[in-house]
Each structure stands twice: as structure tokens, then as C-alpha cells.
Write an enzyme that holds these catalytic residues in place. Structure first.
Site, PDB file in Angstrom:
ATOM      1  N   ARG A 179       0.792  -1.223   0.172  1.00  0.00           N
ATOM      2  CA  ARG A 179      -0.012   0.035  -0.036  1.00  0.00           C
ATOM      3  C   ARG A 179       0.969   1.263  -0.039  1.00  0.00           C
ATOM      4  O   ARG A 179       0.569   2.369   0.795  1.00  0.00           O
ATOM      5  CB  ARG A 179      -0.878   0.092   1.163  1.00  0.00           C
ATOM      6  CG  ARG A 179      -1.882  -1.143   1.236  1.00  0.00           C
ATOM      7  CD  ARG A 179      -2.983  -1.016   0.093  1.00  0.00           C
ATOM      8  NE  ARG A 179      -3.566  -2.528   0.190  1.00  0.00           N
ATOM      9  CZ  ARG A 179      -3.064  -3.486  -0.672  1.00  0.00           C
ATOM     10  NH1 ARG A 179      -2.144  -3.176  -1.624  1.00  0.00           N
ATOM     11  NH2 ARG A 179      -3.850  -4.464  -0.831  1.00  0.00           N
ATOM     12  N   SER A 228      -9.783   0.138   4.358  1.00  0.00           N
ATOM     13  CA  SER A 228      -8.921  -0.483   5.508  1.00  0.00           C
ATOM     14  C   SER A 228      -8.266   0.657   6.067  1.00  0.00           C
ATOM     15  O   SER A 228      -7.617   1.478   5.526  1.00  0.00           O
ATOM     16  CB  SER A 228      -8.003  -1.277   5.114  1.00  0.00           C
ATOM     17  OG  SER A 228      -8.499  -2.586   4.553  1.00  0.00           O
ATOM     18  N   GLU A 298      -3.252   3.113   7.367  1.00  0.00           N
ATOM     19  CA  GLU A 298      -3.229   3.084   5.959  1.00  0.00           C
ATOM     20  C   GLU A 298      -3.815   4.120   5.280  1.00  0.00           C
ATOM     21  O   GLU A 298      -3.643   4.903   4.166  1.00  0.00           O
ATOM     22  CB  GLU A 298      -3.792   1.828   5.204  1.00  0.00           C
ATOM     23  CG  GLU A 298      -3.916   1.666   3.976  1.00  0.00           C
ATOM     24  CD  GLU A 298      -4.443   0.136   3.418  1.00  0.00           C
ATOM     25  OE1 GLU A 298      -4.323  -0.800   4.057  1.00  0.00           O
ATOM     26  OE2 GLU A 298      -5.358   0.155   2.598  1.00  0.00           O
TER      27      GLU A 298
END
Ligand SMILES: Cc1cc2nc3c(=O)[nH]c(=O)nc-3n(C[C@H](O)[C@H](O)[C@H](O)COP(=O)(O)OP(=O)(O)OC[C@H]3O[C@@H](n4cnc5c(N)ncnc54)[C@H](O)[C@@H]3O)c2cc1C
Length: 307
Positions: A179, A228, A298
């Protein structure tokens, strides 16, 4: 909360600008969470040339932030000082090319890339069906789902840096991680070239249907959320750590840890960005206390807190 209006002064310095500039544009409507303050100035460039021109003329001390479809984003309640850039129509082309390739502008939603690949009988890009952002966000975040990641299908990405120079990064030069992407933060991606393999449209369609079904049952996709919240720590699942820390359903104001998927935070209606961020920090500290693991955000948080 309003910022000093810098629009007239900037416009006067940029006679050839074609894109739209708006002072004090509320940003909540551009994010999935539907929270946050305004951009001091929002710029929507007409095309890559317009974006380059704007950045080259923009005084170096003015900060620039780019947003995509706001599906991984908390805009803080005090808004974002400087210029926020949002790419629109001029970055919205998607087309198949020989060699099982798809070229897509950075504003093209990932789902449209997946559909274009299916129409052109290109396999390997169906996972993009599961990511509700646009191509620029997928490049920056190395978006991934259902076993696929952006880095697996990327040939090269184009972008413009803070000085207005266009640049091209081949797959290796993106330095993608989990990510994450190692391209300097000032680069605004404008286009991506993806490659898959020849496939059967019916099989690809079935794969995309499976992804749609799975997402609907496992993620709160109809809620105001940011996907997320935390990265999975090496060898661990963030949601399991959050669950074990007793945070499922935890609330701060109208912000809630999703009952369905506890690594998702939700705005139940009327939450502020501060509520959501405080909830996230509360989850982090409870997880730290119960398991000793330091969760890493994130979701990207931009802007300033309300003064
Ligand atoms: C319901 C839901 C499910 C999700 N599921 C997944 C999933 O399965 N897998 C996954 O990876 N993600 C998932 N996400 C998170 C999110 O969709 C991805 O991170 C997506 O790639 C973000 O794209 P965006 O256009 O919304 O970017 P934004 O959220 O607007 O921005 C995210 C970051 O990308 C940067 N960025 C955006 N555009 C550009 C650009 N043109 N150039 C440079 N930087 C840019 C921004 O500055 C910011 O740092 C989910 C989110 C939601 C709400």
C-alpha cells in the site's frame, strides 16, 4: 472555517490557465467519509499540459495536495491549506492497446479499468473491480485486492512533478511496497499503462461478479468509510488485533468501528474528521496495550485540525 482567498492573485499570474480554480471549496463531498473542511484553493486542470503550466507558475512556497476519489482519505476539519488538485474529465480516457494492454488516465475509476480489460478480453485486471478509487490513487497506494496488486499489472506511469516537469516511471522505478509507492510525494500521476494476458471475457466477467459479491458480504461498502484503516502488520491481520482488543463497534461521537469488518471505520452520520481520527487513535492505543503491536495508518490524513 475559511482561508485567505489567494485565487485572484494566482489567476493574475497564470494568464494561460484553462482549468477551474475555486477558493475555499468544501472537500467533504469529494470523500467517502463525507467529512472535513475546505481546500484553500481547489484546482481542476483541463489536461496534463494545463497541470504542468499551473505547477510551473505556482509559487514554490504554496503546498500542493492531490486527491483522487477520496476512498482512502480523511480530510481534517480545518481544511487543507494551499492548493488541492483533483483530476477530472481530461484525465478520464481509458482504451485497450495491442499486447493485452490498457492505457488509462489517472482519474479513471479502477472499476472502469477492470471493465475495459474485460471488454477487450484481457485477463489479470479483474481485481481492480474491488477497489473503489481511481487510477492515480491505485498507483500511489499500490492498491490491491483478491490476490492482485497494481504493481503486478503496471507497465509504466506518467506524472508531473511540483516544478511542472512531466516524468515517466517504469514498473521498477515505482518502488512499490505494501500500500505504498516510492515515487517522490510531489509527483501527481496523470496516466498508467497496464498489461494483462489474453483471456476469455465470460471467465473475467464471472471473476468480477465473484469479487462484487464477496465485497458486499464482507465490507461495509454502502457506508461512509475509508476502506482499511490500518495496514496489516507483517504476518498479522489488523482486523484480528482490533477485534482482540475489544474495539469492534467502538464509537467516538458518530464515528464507529464497523461491526462487519473491524478494520473499517464508519461515519454513521454527523461525525467530524476529529471523531474519526480520535477513534482510529483510540483503536491504535488499545491494540498497543493488548498485543504490543503498533498499527500503522493506511488511510491518508490531510489538512489541519479545526483551530
Ligand atoms: C469500501 C472500500 C473498500 C476498499 N477496498 C480496498 C481494497 O480492497 N484494496 C485496496 O488497495 N484499497 C481499498 N480501499 C482503499 C482505496 O479505495 C484505495 O487506496 C484507492 O487506491 C484510493 O484511490 P482514490 O482515488 O480514492 O485516492 P484518494 O483516497 O483520494 O487518495 C489516496 C492517496 O493517493 C494519492 N493520490 C490520489 N490520486 C493521485 C494522483 N493522481 N497522483 C498521485 N497521488 C494520488 C492521494 O494524495 C492520497 O495520498 C477501499 C476503500 C473503500 C472505501
Amino acid at each position: 472555517m475559511t482561508f485567505l482567498d489567494i485565487l485572484p492573485a494566482l489567476k493574475a499570474q497564470m494568464p494561460q490557465l484553462r482549468g477551474r480554480l475555486v477558493a475555499n471549496q468544501p472537500l467533504a463531498e469529494f470523500t467517502w467519509f463525507r467529512v472535513g473542511g475546505p481546500a484553500q484553493l481547489l484546482f481542476m486542470p483541463e489536461d496534463e499540459q494545463d497541470l504542468s503550466y499551473f505547477l510551473a507558475q505556482l509559487p514554490a512556497e504554496i503546498p500542493v495536495t492531490v486527491i483522487g476519489l477520496g476512498s482512502n482519505l480523511i480530510v481534517r476539519d480545518g481544511g487543507v491549506p494551499g492548493v488541492v488538485i483533483r483530476l477530472g474529465r481530461g484525465f478520464g480516457n481509458v482504451a485497450a492497446e495491442p499486447g493485452a494492454r490498457i492505457r488509462a488516465g489517472a482519474a479513471v475509476p479502477d472499476v472502469k479499468v477492470a471493465r475495459a480489460a474485460q471488454d477487450a478480453a484481457i485477463a489479470g485486471l479483474a481485481f481492480l473491480r474491488g477497489i473503489p478509487g481511481a487510477v492515480g490513487g491505485a498507483l500511489r497506494m499500490n492498491g490491491g485486492a483478491y490476490g492482485g496488486e497494481t504493481k503486478d499489472v503496471l507497465v509504466a506511469a506518467r506524472g508531473v512533478d511540483r516544478s511542472g516537469r512531466t516524468c515517466v516511471f517504469n514498473n521498477g522505478e515505482m518502488h512499490h511496497g505494501y500500500r505504498d509507492c516510492g515515487v517522490p510525494q510531489d509527483v501527481i500521476f496523470t496516466e498508467a499503462l497496464f498489461a494483462g494476458t489474453p483471456g476469455d471475457p465470460a471467465v473475467i466477467a464471472a471473476e468480477m461478479d465473484k469479487i462484487t459479491e464477496s465485497r458486499e458480504t464482507t465490507q461495509p461498502i454502502k457506508s461512509r468509510t475509508g476502506g482499511s484503516t490500518f495496514k496489516n502488520p507483517p504476518g498479522r491481520k489488523a482486523w484480528q488485533l482490533i477485534d482482540a482488543a475489544g474495539c469492534r463497534g467502538l464509537t467516538v461521537g458518530a464515528a464507529e468501528v464497523s461491526q462487519l469488518h473491524c478494520n473499517f471505520l464508519i461515519n454513521r452520520g454527523g461525525a467530524s474528521a476529529a471523531d474519526i481520527e480520535t477513534l482510529g487513535e483510540t483503536v491504535r492505543s488499545r491494540v498497543r496495550e493488548t498485543s504490543g503491536v503498533e498499527l500503522e495508518w493506511e488511510i491518508k490524513r490531510i489538512g489541519v485540525e479545526q483551530g
